[in-house]
Design a protein around this motif. Sequence first.
Motif, mmCIF file in Angstrom:
data_model
loop_
_atom_site.group_PDB
_atom_site.id
_atom_site.type_symbol
_atom_site.label_atom_id
_atom_site.label_comp_id
_atom_site.label_asym_id
_atom_site.label_seq_id
_atom_site.Cartn_x
_atom_site.Cartn_y
_atom_site.Cartn_z
ATOM 1 N N LEU A 646 0.859 -1.192 0.000
ATOM 2 C CA LEU A 646 0.000 0.000 0.000
ATOM 3 C C LEU A 646 0.889 1.233 0.000
ATOM 4 C CD1 LEU A 646 -2.691 -0.710 2.756
ATOM 5 C CD2 LEU A 646 -3.162 -0.331 0.360
ATOM 6 N N PRO A 647 0.396 2.391 -0.471
ATOM 7 C CA PRO A 647 1.172 3.627 -0.327
ATOM 8 C C PRO A 647 1.355 3.962 1.153
ATOM 9 C CG PRO A 647 -0.660 3.963 -1.832
ATOM 10 C CD PRO A 647 -0.861 2.628 -1.192
ATOM 11 N N ARG A 648 2.375 4.768 1.407
ATOM 12 C CA ARG A 648 2.754 5.110 2.779
ATOM 13 C C ARG A 648 1.597 5.723 3.569
ATOM 14 N NH1 ARG A 648 7.823 6.424 5.404
ATOM 15 N NH2 ARG A 648 7.593 8.212 6.779
ATOM 16 N N GLU A 649 0.871 6.667 2.916
ATOM 17 C CA GLU A 649 -0.197 7.324 3.678
ATOM 18 C C GLU A 649 -1.329 6.362 4.009
ATOM 19 O OE1 GLU A 649 0.831 8.397 0.670
ATOM 20 O OE2 GLU A 649 -0.813 9.151 -0.556
ATOM 21 N N ASP A 650 -1.542 5.378 3.126
ATOM 22 C CA ASP A 650 -2.576 4.384 3.425
ATOM 23 C C ASP A 650 -2.169 3.512 4.611
ATOM 24 O OD1 ASP A 650 -4.635 4.970 1.668
ATOM 25 O OD2 ASP A 650 -3.568 4.052 -0.003
ATOM 26 N N ILE A 651 -0.861 3.252 4.696
ATOM 27 C CA ILE A 651 -0.375 2.440 5.828
ATOM 28 C C ILE A 651 -0.580 3.218 7.130
ATOM 29 C CG2 ILE A 651 1.636 1.331 6.856
ATOM 30 C CD1 ILE A 651 2.702 0.869 4.019
ATOM 31 N N ILE A 652 -0.231 4.506 7.081
ATOM 32 C CA ILE A 652 -0.431 5.330 8.295
ATOM 33 C C ILE A 652 -1.915 5.399 8.630
ATOM 34 C CG2 ILE A 652 -0.235 7.685 9.217
ATOM 35 C CD1 ILE A 652 2.401 7.869 7.642
ATOM 36 N N SER A 653 -2.728 5.524 7.589
ATOM 37 C CA SER A 653 -4.170 5.567 7.796
ATOM 38 C C SER A 653 -4.657 4.276 8.458
ATOM 39 C CB SER A 653 -4.847 5.772 6.452
ATOM 40 O OG SER A 653 -6.218 5.721 6.595
ATOM 41 N N LEU A 654 -4.108 3.163 8.018
ATOM 42 C CA LEU A 654 -4.491 1.881 8.624
ATOM 43 C C LEU A 654 -4.038 1.811 10.080
ATOM 44 C CD1 LEU A 654 -3.761 -0.730 5.819
ATOM 45 C CD2 LEU A 654 -5.941 -0.359 6.941
ATOM 46 N N ILE A 655 -2.835 2.327 10.338
ATOM 47 C CA ILE A 655 -2.320 2.291 11.714
ATOM 48 C C ILE A 655 -3.214 3.111 12.634
ATOM 49 C CG2 ILE A 655 -0.405 3.008 13.212
ATOM 50 C CD1 ILE A 655 1.484 2.335 10.880
ATOM 51 N N ILE A 656 -3.600 4.288 12.151
ATOM 52 C CA ILE A 656 -4.370 5.177 13.029
ATOM 53 C C ILE A 656 -5.860 4.816 13.043
ATOM 54 C CG2 ILE A 656 -5.008 7.571 13.475
ATOM 55 C CD1 ILE A 656 -2.434 8.459 12.230
ATOM 56 N N TYR A 657 -6.412 4.608 11.826
ATOM 57 C CA TYR A 657 -7.867 4.458 11.742
ATOM 58 C C TYR A 657 -8.348 3.069 11.347
ATOM 59 C CZ TYR A 657 -7.892 9.532 12.036
ATOM 60 O OH TYR A 657 -7.719 10.799 12.451
ATOM 61 N N LYS A 658 -7.420 2.184 11.017
ATOM 62 C CA LYS A 658 -7.763 0.860 10.502
ATOM 63 C C LYS A 658 -8.527 0.955 9.175
ATOM 64 C CE LYS A 658 -7.907 -1.716 14.824
ATOM 65 N NZ LYS A 658 -8.671 -2.575 15.689
ATOM 66 N N ARG A 659 -8.378 2.066 8.482
ATOM 67 C CA ARG A 659 -9.003 2.259 7.172
ATOM 68 C C ARG A 659 -7.972 2.886 6.247
ATOM 69 N NH1 ARG A 659 -13.128 6.468 8.435
ATOM 70 N NH2 ARG A 659 -12.338 6.444 10.544
ATOM 71 N N THR A 660 -8.162 2.735 4.943
ATOM 72 C CA THR A 660 -7.252 3.396 4.001
ATOM 73 C C THR A 660 -7.715 4.840 3.802
ATOM 74 O OG1 THR A 660 -8.567 2.629 2.150
ATOM 75 C CG2 THR A 660 -6.683 1.258 2.768
ATOM 76 N N THR A 661 -6.868 5.644 3.178
ATOM 77 C CA THR A 661 -7.174 7.084 3.042
ATOM 78 C C THR A 661 -8.439 7.319 2.219
ATOM 79 O OG1 THR A 661 -5.631 7.121 1.200
ATOM 80 C CG2 THR A 661 -4.831 7.945 3.293
ATOM 81 N N ALA A 662 -8.727 6.378 1.305
ATOM 82 C CA ALA A 662 -9.925 6.540 0.467
ATOM 83 C C ALA A 662 -11.189 6.568 1.309
ATOM 84 C CB ALA A 662 -9.994 5.405 -0.545
ATOM 85 N N GLU A 663 -11.109 6.014 2.479
ATOM 86 C CA GLU A 663 -12.305 5.944 3.331
ATOM 87 C C GLU A 663 -12.324 7.041 4.394
ATOM 88 O OE1 GLU A 663 -13.004 1.584 4.435
ATOM 89 O OE2 GLU A 663 -10.976 1.628 3.623
ATOM 90 N N LEU A 664 -11.393 7.966 4.316
ATOM 91 C CA LEU A 664 -11.295 8.984 5.373
ATOM 92 C C LEU A 664 -11.976 10.275 4.967
ATOM 93 C CD1 LEU A 664 -7.541 8.670 6.455
ATOM 94 C CD2 LEU A 664 -9.522 7.469 7.366
ATOM 95 N N ASN A 665 -12.409 11.033 5.970
ATOM 96 C CA ASN A 665 -12.916 12.370 5.689
ATOM 97 C C ASN A 665 -11.739 13.352 5.688
ATOM 98 O OD1 ASN A 665 -12.358 13.268 8.312
ATOM 99 N ND2 ASN A 665 -14.307 12.480 9.061
ATOM 100 N N PRO A 666 -11.921 14.616 5.265
ATOM 101 C CA PRO A 666 -10.786 15.529 5.129
ATOM 102 C C PRO A 666 -9.990 15.719 6.420
ATOM 103 C CG PRO A 666 -12.681 16.442 4.024
ATOM 104 C CD PRO A 666 -13.152 15.217 4.721
ATOM 105 N N GLN A 670 -6.145 14.916 7.089
ATOM 106 C CA GLN A 670 -5.152 15.856 7.624
ATOM 107 C C GLN A 670 -4.359 15.227 8.761
ATOM 108 O OE1 GLN A 670 -6.830 19.657 8.621
ATOM 109 N NE2 GLN A 670 -7.457 20.031 6.516
ATOM 110 N N ASN A 671 -5.063 14.456 9.593
ATOM 111 C CA ASN A 671 -4.360 13.768 10.688
ATOM 112 C C ASN A 671 -3.324 12.802 10.144
ATOM 113 O OD1 ASN A 671 -5.949 15.086 12.525
ATOM 114 N ND2 ASN A 671 -7.431 13.433 12.718
ATOM 115 N N VAL A 672 -3.702 12.093 9.083
ATOM 116 C CA VAL A 672 -2.763 11.156 8.459
ATOM 117 C C VAL A 672 -1.572 11.930 7.898
ATOM 118 C CG1 VAL A 672 -2.462 9.554 6.527
ATOM 119 C CG2 VAL A 672 -4.475 9.387 7.971
ATOM 120 N N GLY A 673 -1.864 13.048 7.197
ATOM 121 C CA GLY A 673 -0.790 13.863 6.629
ATOM 122 C C GLY A 673 0.126 14.402 7.702
#
Lengths: 768, 587
Positions: A646-666, A670-673
């Motif tokens: 997965l891309p790096r931001e998706d991995i971070i998204s999974l770590i924090i939210y257990k979801r990929t960035t495509a499933e996140l709100n803005p 931003q938290n992932v970024g």
Amino acid sequence: MKLLNKILLSLIALLTTLLLLGLLIWFNLDWIIQPRILHKTQNYFLPKAEITWESLLINIKSPDWISKDIQIKTQSSFCFNYLSNNGCIDQFELNIYFTLLKLPSIKIKKILLKAENISLDISRPHAKPTPVDFFQTYLKDFQSYIQILLNNKPESLAINLKEIQLHDNKNNFVLNFLIDKDNLNFSVQDDNLNIDIDSSFLLAQKNNFEWSGNINTLVAASEFKVPFKINISPSGTYNFDIKIVPKNTKARSKTLNFKSFVTNFSLNIRNEQSILLIKKFNFRPNNGFEAIVGNNCKIHFSMNDNGSTQFNCKNTQIKNIQHKELETINQNLVMVSQLFKTIHLKLSGYFNEKVYFNNLDNNIAQFKFDLNSQKKKVLNFISLGDFEFKKNNNYLNFIINKFEFNAELNSFKKLVQSLAKTDWAIPAPLNSLDGTVKLTVENVEYNTKETVLSANSKINLSGKDNQKLVVGANSKINISNNTKNAPHRFDLTMTLDKIHLYLPEIDPIRGLPSLTQDSRFKSEKATKKQSKSLAIDYQINFKTTNSDSIKIFYKYFIPYLSLELSAQINKNISNFSAKTNAPLKLSYLKRELLVKKFNLKKKKNSDNDIDLDGQIIYEASGYKISIDLIGDLEKPHITLSSNPPLPREDIISLIIYKRTTAELNPSENQNVGNTESAIKDRAIGLFGIWLFASTPIESVYYDSNSQTYSAQIALPGEVKLSVGTNWENSQMVGIKRRISENWSFVTTYQTGEENSVGNLFLQRIFSY
Amino acid sequence: MINKHLTLLLLNILLLTSCQSYFRRTDEHKLEKICGHFYVQRKHHFYFENTFTQNEKLLICGSDVPGWKDIPENQAEYFLKSFLNDRGFFKTQLIRENDKIIILMGEKNKIRTIDFKNTPEGFFDSKFISIINEPLTPDNIEKIESWTLNQLRNHGYPCPSLKTQVDTKNEQVTVQLFPGEKERVENIELIHSTQISEGGISRFHAFPFGSFYNGQNFSLTSRRLMQSGLVDYSDFHNNCKIKDRRPNHFEHKLSFGYPRQFILNFGGTTEEYPIAKATWKHNRLDQHGSNGNLDLYFSSVKQSLNGLIHWHTFKNNPRFYWTPNLSITRYSELLYETLSQKLSLGLGQDLDDSKNQYRWSISPTYNIEKTLVGSGPDNTSFFSLESRMTLTSHDYEYFISNPQKGSHLSLDWSNRQKGLGSEINANRYLLEGTYLNNWGGFKKPLIVFGLRFKYGVYDSNDRVDTPASYRLYLGGDDDLRGFPRKSINNNSTGLSSFAYLGSEIRFLSLIPYDLQPFILFDIAKIAVNNLNYLPATLMSPGAGMRWQSPFGSLRTTLAYGMIDNHRNYHLGPTEQWKFFLSFGKEF
């Protein structure tokens, strides 16, 4: 016969001449004792000295044919300057009377002396006296001066000396004397030694002198006040009455930690043998024991080389606070012939009576100690060896030919209990362990440069719930005879067989306590320590014997952290490495992480930096994420990878939210970024990584300019916590504040429209 | 009866006084138990922050974990001292009284001096004094370090480092700076920007290429990007930790979310209450980052529907844009009610140097306006040319939510020409400016001095046919704060000109809790015909309070509207006190 007559006549003529000359001098003493002659004599013997003899007025009277009354007094200041001795005597008057029939007895009729600011050099050109010299020479000398003073009490005595400086290479004493016929007051101050004595010296009954006063001194950063009273009799007996009380009792000194020391002893100096009789002593420490009390200890010192020394001290009592009981040590040291010949020591109380020295002939002492605890066999102690004493000129050399030492502490718990209330208390968690500690000194080698001591020890302790401490150590200690040429050296090799200990249940999210002082902070003590360099070299090595020698049990470690450890520490650099050999599961707030690798290594050529090589595995939403940590322990470089990739931001998204960035709100994006930026700038440390991976994160703010971050974490039970570095700057310029998952307060700024400078809105964004 | 009440009152006073003195006396000597034998005695009981944390107590007092039940006193003492050092207490003493171990906290060590070494030029243009006399704690040292790094990054040094030493005895902090190389922004590498062209991103840059690196301008760029909705996240990386770092080269990390957003906003002020706003946005209409908005706005004063597109069509000039705009607005002011419809196609450009942003736009507009209540044409339609030029300093923009420095200047010109779709000739000029000064240049400002002005001219020979939204008024929170909104209006016909000057002195560190009192003074002169200014002077002295709340700013003002020398003229309002409350609005 003629020759004999000639010799006899010559002798009679010589004697007659000498007698006549003597009579001539006797009746005209002022021919010799006059300033001019004194000046010439001084020029002959001490050509470098400058003395104002001309200021003296010498008056010699003859009350009868066989008596003389000599008065010497100053007309103006009498000054002298010789090497480092100089000064001026403002007023001096000496009146002595003697008669030919009673010589060498001289009667001092008057002494008047008044002087200020005299500087006298008291340094001795030769080596320091040995203790034997001290007893043989100086105490005897002092005794004879006292005797002269007692036997020749002047009729009129007035001495007033102010600011008399006695100095040698190291010290500078300032003395003040005020003496009249019956008493002497004097004070001594020395800044280097931090000593200040204020005392009076008076003639008591029956020609006894009594010297009393106060000594104020500073020793090892502790201030002491020592009131004392010494009674000196013409027979050579000195009675001492001394009490030592630290003045600053509240701010406790670590080095001299006691409440008071009171003693009363007498010293009787005789030509053959001197006796020190300690009538009473009472030592009250701050910790551990309440008091050590003794009385009637007698020491007989020989005043010559072949004499004997005896020591006898009975009824010494140690009052123990903890056990509320009295322990008594009775000691009898019978004889020391030719300094050390035969020693027999009887001990009772803590130990059995198995201590003896023998074969003390030819300056060689062989000894054996075998001490066993009398009651519960807490400590066994056996020591064997022989010493050699050699007298070299005025020095006594001490040579160790053989030394062996075995000590076995059978109950570590007893030691813990004994030290519990002291400054040397065994720290937790070790204080909960019990077992044995063995120490063996195998060999002692001695040469002219150093003494080398080899020792080994074995610690075998255990406690509840599988706590264990099994450690072996070999050490070598080199004690240098001259630390200027070679420092002392200490080599220690430790093998860590088993260290199984628990960590306290600290919840990391609620703030890790600062166990050590921040390295940026420099305290006064540390500054002093830095300035003092120890004359000791050391090399300490320790190593675990197998891969799970160290087991650390902690609430969140499943089952435990096992470590392999090795370290080398010396004066210049310390290296160490620690690595895990078995995966460790971290379980926190219902999330689980697998620590697959966690290796630490001290960086080469670095004071404090520690290199980390770690790998953490985290599984979320069907992805297996690998967090690789490399580099500086405090701010590691973090590499993220996943399976499937997965891309790096998706991995971070999974770590924090257990979801990929495509499933996140803005805002979640931003938290992932923010997290990604903080990781990239290495603003997030090891603890932060663990936190992000193990806790539900609500928001992350990161200011790349100041490289500070803050994260808000939601804990069970509506508890919210903020963690991270200071992010004041981000707060200051931010225009959006999240108040829940979907809602934020936003300040909008629009230009170009009337009346729309700024508005604060409660906002919700739906993205698609 | 009276005597009884008086006695009770006296008794109450006596009781209260004695209780107060009792508590004062006991507090001075109060021992607070930590655990076991450990007690703490504080000098200032009420002002001391929280005691030891639960984690710290585990180490001082022990717990049921094997090995940690009994903590020896000397170990507990060591931990205690470490924890207290962490809070700035370096003069603690431990004394024993009977079976108690009492910790005398002593005074906290304070930060007395900060010595910055090896400072580059311009480093002290902002002063960092707010930390002086604060406790000597690691947290405060981090604040100093953070500010220092921030300063260096704002002065051209992207990769600074520092070493801090704290002398607790002399209460001195020494910060040794290692600024590194001063760099220029020559190359910016976009990370993850496949969706938008390079120009579509670079038009948000708050710096020109070739200028010295400035961290604040990078942050501002990111904020502009995120505020525009084009990206969800933006940040610049200096890559300082990378070994083979290329100087003058920076990475720009972007994260894109969904292109379409539906936004709901709720707010309100004392002038416009309540406010509800719904916005539909498309943030990525094309690869240049053009965007389209559709706003529905509702408040007591204004109800509108507004459709606007920012259309960036020029590939080589990404800062040029077209702005097709359609708006239907109903104003329900006390003075008038109008329904206005506008259709425009504007052309504009934004420019940035390293200190300011310059912006111009020109929009030919077709207006249809109905006056429902009040003076004005019943129904009129006309063409106008709307022009606008602004200059905004980056400091002003960066600190817009916490105003403290910078300046803003704008000039609006509306033109109607008879024969060009208009029945009358009319020109309306409005020059506005704001200047904010952080007095002394302190990092945490002590006093902010603000000055603003407005100069308006309406030049037309036919005031009757001028729609209400074109007329000039004064009064309200935006200018004369002692008068009601738009109350200086020349009997509803509007002013021909006005000159307004407002000032404000705000005290940011005078009282705690981020409450910022301020004093204000507004003054204005008006003309009702041509540029002949009336002798009357309108003034508004007053005071206010701003609260920097965790979610935004709240401001209130109370000012007295004064009219000097106005006997022969009826200006509308009378002298009065006026109170305003606003959310998010700044000076």
